[in-house]
Structure formats: C-alpha cells, structure tokens
Design a protein around this motif. Structure first.
Motif, PDB file in Angstrom:
ATOM      1  N   UNK A 174      54.238  38.604  64.950  1.00 48.14           N
ATOM      2  CA  UNK A 174      53.265  38.597  66.052  1.00 48.14           C
ATOM      3  C   UNK A 174      52.795  40.006  66.408  1.00 48.14           C
ATOM      4  N   UNK A 175      52.824  40.882  65.419  1.00 51.12           N
ATOM      5  CA  UNK A 175      52.431  42.270  65.652  1.00 51.12           C
ATOM      6  C   UNK A 175      50.994  42.379  66.140  1.00 51.12           C
ATOM      7  N   UNK A 176      50.107  41.527  65.644  1.00 52.43           N
ATOM      8  CA  UNK A 176      48.691  41.600  65.998  1.00 52.43           C
ATOM      9  C   UNK A 176      48.327  40.721  67.193  1.00 52.43           C
ATOM     10  N   UNK A 177      49.293  40.010  67.770  1.00 56.39           N
ATOM     11  CA  UNK A 177      49.005  39.133  68.906  1.00 56.39           C
ATOM     12  C   UNK A 177      48.661  39.961  70.144  1.00 56.39           C
ATOM     13  N   UNK A 217      56.414  39.746  77.120  1.00 54.25           N
ATOM     14  CA  UNK A 217      56.901  40.655  76.091  1.00 54.25           C
ATOM     15  C   UNK A 217      55.804  41.619  75.628  1.00 54.25           C
ATOM     16  N   UNK A 218      54.562  41.188  75.735  1.00 55.83           N
ATOM     17  CA  UNK A 218      53.441  41.980  75.237  1.00 55.83           C
ATOM     18  C   UNK A 218      52.169  41.505  75.915  1.00 55.83           C
ATOM     19  N   UNK A 219      51.257  42.431  76.197  1.00 54.75           N
ATOM     20  CA  UNK A 219      49.960  42.051  76.744  1.00 54.75           C
ATOM     21  C   UNK A 219      49.972  41.763  78.222  1.00 54.75           C
ATOM     22  N   UNK A 220      50.773  42.499  78.974  1.00 50.17           N
ATOM     23  CA  UNK A 220      50.868  42.263  80.409  1.00 50.17           C
ATOM     24  C   UNK A 220      49.558  42.438  81.150  1.00 50.17           C
ATOM     25  N   UNK A 244      47.510  39.274  80.553  1.00 54.32           N
ATOM     26  CA  UNK A 244      48.115  38.144  81.249  1.00 54.32           C
ATOM     27  C   UNK A 244      47.885  38.241  82.756  1.00 54.32           C
ATOM     28  N   UNK A 245      47.914  39.454  83.286  1.00 53.91           N
ATOM     29  CA  UNK A 245      47.763  39.640  84.736  1.00 53.91           C
ATOM     30  C   UNK A 245      46.363  39.323  85.226  1.00 53.91           C
ATOM     31  N   UNK A 246      45.395  39.195  84.309  1.00 50.51           N
ATOM     32  CA  UNK A 246      44.021  38.850  84.711  1.00 50.51           C
ATOM     33  C   UNK A 246      43.849  37.348  84.911  1.00 50.51           C
ATOM     34  N   UNK A 270      41.916  35.381  72.926  1.00 50.23           N
ATOM     35  CA  UNK A 270      43.136  36.150  72.726  1.00 50.23           C
ATOM     36  C   UNK A 270      44.120  35.380  71.859  1.00 50.23           C
ATOM     37  N   UNK A 271      44.839  36.131  71.061  1.00 52.28           N
ATOM     38  CA  UNK A 271      45.896  35.563  70.231  1.00 52.28           C
ATOM     39  C   UNK A 271      47.167  35.538  71.071  1.00 52.28           C
ATOM     40  N   UNK A 272      47.695  34.355  71.350  1.00 56.71           N
ATOM     41  CA  UNK A 272      48.820  34.200  72.281  1.00 56.71           C
ATOM     42  C   UNK A 272      50.023  33.602  71.559  1.00 56.71           C
TER      43      UNK A 272
END
Length: 254
Positions: A61-64, A79-82, A85-87, A126-128
């Motif tokens: 999931x390196x590119x997620x 874990x990634x993309x806070x 996600x916060x939007x 987005x890639x989730x």
C-alpha cells in the motif's frame, strides 16, 4: 532460493494478492497463517526486519493515499493520509474515533462509501486501504449463537467486498487472523473475498534474512561460517522471529 523468496521486494503470496486485486477480482483479503512472524521489508536499496503490517504499509500500500487500521485494543488508527481523512465532514464534526467494534466498523463503512461516492461523482479520487488486525476477535466463528452486533458487523464487512459502489473503486481491505477457521463463515465463504495464506519462511527466505543480519551479528555464526545455505536448510520449519532471537542470544552469549 525458491519461488517464495522476495523478488524486487515481493513474496509469492504478495504477488498472488496483487494479481487478484489489480485484475479486479477482489478488493478484500483474509491474510492467515504465519501472520505474526517477522519478515524482510524493503527499505531504499536494502531491507529491514518488520512485521506484516509494516510490509502492507511500505510495500503493498505504498502508493495508497489513505490507510486506516483497526483492532479492538487500539480502536481506529490513521496509519497514512491523515490530512485527507480529516477533510471528511463526519470527522470534522466529530473527531473522536470510536473504539468499540460495531461503531468502528460502521464508521469505516461510512467512510468507504463516502470516498467511493466522491470518485463516482468525478470529484476527489483517493486510493484507500484498511487493515483489520486480530479479525477473529471482531467477527468470530459462531456456533449456533445469535449476536445482533456481530451479525451487523459481519454484514457490513461483507459489503466491503460485495457492495458494487465500494468494490468498483480504489478501496482495499485486509483482515488478519492466524487461523482461518476462527472467522465467521459468512466472511470466509464469501466468493468475493480472497484468502491468502502467509507460509513459514523457506530456506531461501531464511538465507536472505541471515545474510541481511550477518554483518551486525557475525560473531554468532561460528561453526556455520561459509555455510549459511546449510544453516538455512537446517532451520526450515521455524519462524523468522525465532531465528532472529537465536542469532541475537547466540551473539550475546558469545
């Protein structure tokens, strides 16, 4: 070296998983078997030892854009993309993430549908990804009993693989358990859920791991100096964690 050896950072089980996902066959995977072991995780031009979650995050999931995690002890984690996600309006209005299984799975399902709807409308795409650890504690196998909460959770998690809105967009979910038979039958028997077994390391993987650790723990090898391949063959059937412990304690004891 065998086919199970990491090639360009990929184990055979990982290549099988990628083929299922990129072909559009499935977006949900049960990872079972040797899931609590250490493994080699690619890092820059080398490797490091890590766990299965490290491998999922840094390789598969390196590119997620966003990766979420959940277990009953820690609740939902970003874990990634806070920032992305916060939007999400639901998080802006109520930033506290639930810890109990049913509200946590409901929130995750809501977010998957939200991000899939955005992509469907031609807005943000987005890639989730989502990692559910110790899944057997959340959706356990039941023997004739009835639990409204467990059944609700099972149906929602089954939707992650069956719902056309979710599974037609860039959303991947990973359910981690040691024993496949410990999970609820509706998830295990779902034809849209891929079952990927993580095997014990073979001689090739053990040799690669030993050679990786050797510079730091060279004094531990003594009798097997120049015979690492033989040592690897002798250790087949053990976990990488136990080999790592053996090397470290052998060096410590001199």
């Amino acid at each position: 070296m065998t086919d199970n050896k990491p090639i360009s950072g990929l184990y055979q089980w990982a290549k099988d998983l990628i083929a299922l996902y990129e072909s559009g066959s499935t977006n949900q995977f049960i990872l079972y078997g040797n899931v609590n072991d250490r493994m080699l995780v690619p890092e820059a031009d080398s490797f490091k030892t890590g766990n299965l979650k490290d491998y999922l995050l840094q390789v598969l999931m390196k590119s997620f854009d966003v990766v979420l995690g959940y277990d009953m002890g820690n609740g939902i984690r970003v874990e990634k993309g806070g920032e992305i996600f916060s939007r999400w309006p639901s998080i802006r209005n109520n930033p506290e993430l639930p810890k109990q299984p049913r509200p946590a799975i409901e929130l995750l399902t809501h977010y998957f549908r939200y991000t899939a709807n955005l992509a469907h409308l031609g807005r943000e795409s987005h890639h989730v990804g989502c990692i559910i650890d110790a899944a057997e504690l959340i959706i356990p196998k039941t023997e004739g009993g009835f639990s409204y909460d467990i059944n609700t959770i099972v149906l929602l998690m089954r939707d992650w693989a069956n719902d056309s809105l979710i599974c037609s967009h860039n959303i991947a979910t990973f359910l981690i358990t040691e024993n496949l038979n410990d999970l609820h039958a509706l998830i295990v028997n779902n034809i849209h859920t891929g079952k990927i077994k993580i095997p014990l390391p073979d001689a090739g993987i053990l040799k690669g791991a030993i050679e990786f650790m050797r510079p730091e723990y060279n004094d531990a090898f003594g009798f097997y100096e120049g015979r690492i391949e033989t040592l690897s063959q002798h250790l087949v059937g053990t976990t990488l964690s136990s080999v790592e412990q053996l090397i470290k304690t052998t060096k410590y004891k001199k």
